[in-house]
Design an enzyme around this catalytic site. Structure first.
Site, mmCIF file in Angstrom:
data_model
loop_
_atom_site.group_PDB
_atom_site.id
_atom_site.type_symbol
_atom_site.label_atom_id
_atom_site.label_comp_id
_atom_site.label_asym_id
_atom_site.label_seq_id
_atom_site.Cartn_x
_atom_site.Cartn_y
_atom_site.Cartn_z
ATOM 1 N N GLU A 173 0.844 -1.198 0.000
ATOM 2 C CA GLU A 173 0.000 0.000 0.000
ATOM 3 C C GLU A 173 0.877 1.244 0.000
ATOM 4 O O GLU A 173 1.861 1.315 0.727
ATOM 5 C CB GLU A 173 -0.886 -0.005 1.250
ATOM 6 C CG GLU A 173 -1.802 1.204 1.378
ATOM 7 C CD GLU A 173 -2.574 1.217 2.684
ATOM 8 O OE1 GLU A 173 -3.599 1.914 2.751
ATOM 9 O OE2 GLU A 173 -2.156 0.535 3.650
ATOM 10 N N LYS A 220 -9.643 2.272 -2.702
ATOM 11 C CA LYS A 220 -9.913 1.715 -1.373
ATOM 12 C C LYS A 220 -11.282 2.147 -0.869
ATOM 13 O O LYS A 220 -11.571 3.348 -0.736
ATOM 14 C CB LYS A 220 -8.806 2.182 -0.414
ATOM 15 C CG LYS A 220 -8.843 1.567 0.975
ATOM 16 C CD LYS A 220 -7.657 2.099 1.780
ATOM 17 C CE LYS A 220 -7.602 1.508 3.180
ATOM 18 N NZ LYS A 220 -6.459 2.064 3.958
ATOM 19 N N CYS A 268 -5.479 -2.945 2.562
ATOM 20 C CA CYS A 268 -5.254 -2.844 4.003
ATOM 21 C C CYS A 268 -6.540 -2.969 4.836
ATOM 22 O O CYS A 268 -7.051 -4.065 5.034
ATOM 23 C CB CYS A 268 -4.513 -1.541 4.304
ATOM 24 S SG CYS A 268 -3.609 -1.552 5.879
#
Length: 254
Positions: free
Chosen positions: A41, A109, A143
């Site tokens: 990330e 995300k 994540c």
């Protein structure tokens, strides 16, 4: 399809230095037979909230580097970055999967990490993305997304492998490992978790990258230092597991 998960350190908010550091990692992964090389990330800058410094355009230096590496080595390359889009007020945490021909597939995300204030500096994505990487249906997440099982469930029927890139800190390393295993078992799919190592923004990272098979067995893992993890992702294995253990049709979504 062989994937290489590159567990690496990041020079904090120094894109050029980090990309120079990673140049050889692509070549090494390709030498090991990888067809997809996955970084972490915000792999060029670290998980920074200083978007005025780190965010870049879709054709900025990080994506340009990825496209160049993909073309030079005839390989797929994946990793996330802070990306500024003309139609969005806030940047997004964009995971890009780049083909050898330069096509960029982008997943934004969905779950900004509010505990760290990410939601104040980054906008949330609103759609899933699945990319056919040489016959493997790959669905990327970033994540904090890993904590939300329903997002993975929603994509299971059309996914052979999930790619989760992260900057997951050391104090919650057990959560990272347990959740990667759980997502593989729940969805009967490969899960590739790629996490950074080193220090950045006042946090420590131990990596704990791992590749888990559709039965939840850890194929390969690494912790503590820089390394490259290799595994072969076979969609026929996914189909066989789901055929022999037909659990997914019993899932209730209502």
């Amino acid at each position: 399809m062989r994937i290489a998960a590159v567990q690496h350190d990041i020079v904090w908010e120094d894109r050029e230095a980090t990309l120079r550091h990673l140049d050889d990692r692509v070549a090494g992964a390709v030498a090991g037979g990888a067809r997809l090389v996955a970084f972490t990330e915000m792999f060029a800058t670290g998980f920074s909230m200083n978007t005025h410094t780190t965010a870049e355009a879709p054709d900025g230096p990080t994506v340009t580097w990825m496209v160049d590496q993909a073309a030079r080595h005839d390989v797929w390359v994946a990793g996330s970055l802070a990306m500024r889009l003309p139609e969005r007020e806030l940047p997004v945490n964009a995971l890009c999967v780049v083909s050898p021909g330069g096509e960029v597939h982008r997943y934004d995300k969905i779950h900004p990490f509010s505990y760290a204030g990410e939601h104040e500096r980054f906008g949330a994505g609103d759609r899933f993305v699945t990319v056919d990487v040489e016959g493997v249906r790959l669905t990327p997440f970033v994540c904090y997304d890993l904590r939300f099982a329903d997002e993975f469930w929603a994509c299971a029927a059309t996914t052979d492998a999930y790619l989760v890139v992260a900057n997951w800190p050391a104090p919650r390393r057990h959560h990272w490992r347990a959740l990667l295993d759980a997502r593989a078992i729940e969805n009967q799919a490969y899960v590739v978790g790629v996490n950074r190592v080193g220090e950045g923004g006042g946090l420590s990272y131990t990596g704990d990258s791992r590749i888990v098979d559709p039965l939840g067995e850890v194929l390969v893992s690494g912790a503590g230092g820089e390394t490259v993890l290799f595994a072969d992702l076979d969609p026929h294995v996914v189909a066989k597991v789901r055929d022999q253990l037909p659990f997914l049709p019993d899932r209730r979504t209502g």
